[in-house]
Enzyme design. Sequence first.
Site, mmCIF file in Angstrom:
data_model
loop_
_atom_site.group_PDB
_atom_site.id
_atom_site.type_symbol
_atom_site.label_atom_id
_atom_site.label_comp_id
_atom_site.label_asym_id
_atom_site.label_seq_id
_atom_site.Cartn_x
_atom_site.Cartn_y
_atom_site.Cartn_z
ATOM 1 N N GLN A 86 28.404 -127.230 -13.877
ATOM 2 C CA GLN A 86 27.148 -127.358 -13.148
ATOM 3 C C GLN A 86 26.104 -128.174 -13.931
ATOM 4 O O GLN A 86 25.062 -128.513 -13.373
ATOM 5 C CB GLN A 86 26.582 -125.984 -12.804
ATOM 6 C CG GLN A 86 27.417 -125.232 -11.768
ATOM 7 C CD GLN A 86 26.777 -123.924 -11.384
ATOM 8 O OE1 GLN A 86 27.004 -122.910 -12.061
ATOM 9 N NE2 GLN A 86 25.977 -123.934 -10.335
ATOM 10 N N HIS A 174 31.753 -115.282 -9.272
ATOM 11 C CA HIS A 174 31.155 -116.555 -8.838
ATOM 12 C C HIS A 174 31.305 -117.626 -9.920
ATOM 13 O O HIS A 174 31.734 -118.754 -9.635
ATOM 14 C CB HIS A 174 29.679 -116.305 -8.521
ATOM 15 C CG HIS A 174 28.911 -117.501 -8.079
ATOM 16 N ND1 HIS A 174 28.461 -117.667 -6.782
ATOM 17 C CD2 HIS A 174 28.474 -118.602 -8.765
ATOM 18 C CE1 HIS A 174 27.795 -118.809 -6.688
ATOM 19 N NE2 HIS A 174 27.782 -119.389 -7.878
ATOM 20 N N HIS A 178 33.690 -121.199 -10.298
ATOM 21 C CA HIS A 178 33.222 -122.553 -10.619
ATOM 22 C C HIS A 178 34.184 -123.255 -11.570
ATOM 23 O O HIS A 178 34.490 -124.443 -11.394
ATOM 24 C CB HIS A 178 31.843 -122.498 -11.280
ATOM 25 C CG HIS A 178 30.704 -122.584 -10.329
ATOM 26 N ND1 HIS A 178 30.528 -123.638 -9.453
ATOM 27 C CD2 HIS A 178 29.662 -121.743 -10.121
ATOM 28 C CE1 HIS A 178 29.426 -123.444 -8.742
ATOM 29 N NE2 HIS A 178 28.877 -122.307 -9.127
#
Length: 220
Positions: A86, A174, A178
């Site tokens: 991210q 979560h 990723h």
Amino acid sequence: MSVRHEESRSADRRVRLQGHPVDSYPVLQPEAERGSVRRITVVGEEILNRSCQVVTDFGSPELSALIDDMFLTMYVADGAGLAANQVDVDLRLFVYDCPDDHGVRHVGHIINPVLDLPDPGSRRLVDDFEGCLSVPGAGMAVPRTDRAVVRGLDKDGNTLVIEGTGYFARCLQHETDHLSGHTYLDRLSRRDRKDALRQMEDHREEVFARRAVKAASLGR
């Protein structure tokens, strides 16, 4: 992952740091104090769609600096968790600062995580709100198990076993997703995915503006 709206960080709530209880902990993580803000990747960018590479170099200044930057970037974006891809880094690593459903704040990082979930016969799925810093401005109900264990390493190569329940278990699932190239959108129906992307288009600029204001307030 986004912080749930009714939750906020507090310096005086019970805290578990890297899985161990501590007497107190500041609202702004010490790592974030040292870090720099990085750009958060947005759904549709290729790095979010592939499995990240295993970390092999431990104890390096570069790895420590990455973790520092990730903590600050997560804090500025009001996040509960942030994976390395991210911030456009292809490594199996995430940081977190996330409450569970009992008011305990969990803070730490984990490298090369492996997710363990309860056996299918004993697991309980819970639909709850989930947002993602790479899907800015959107949030949907996503089914997750209410318990999770992640096994991995810290930045010096020491073994970690992090257990989560409730919202923190959701965070662990979560962020591990990723690192395998998945966002929560992949767990939605086609209709709900379109709804989430519509929310993002409607609100992303507002979210980016809030992040910029918060970064500026910290002098970053």
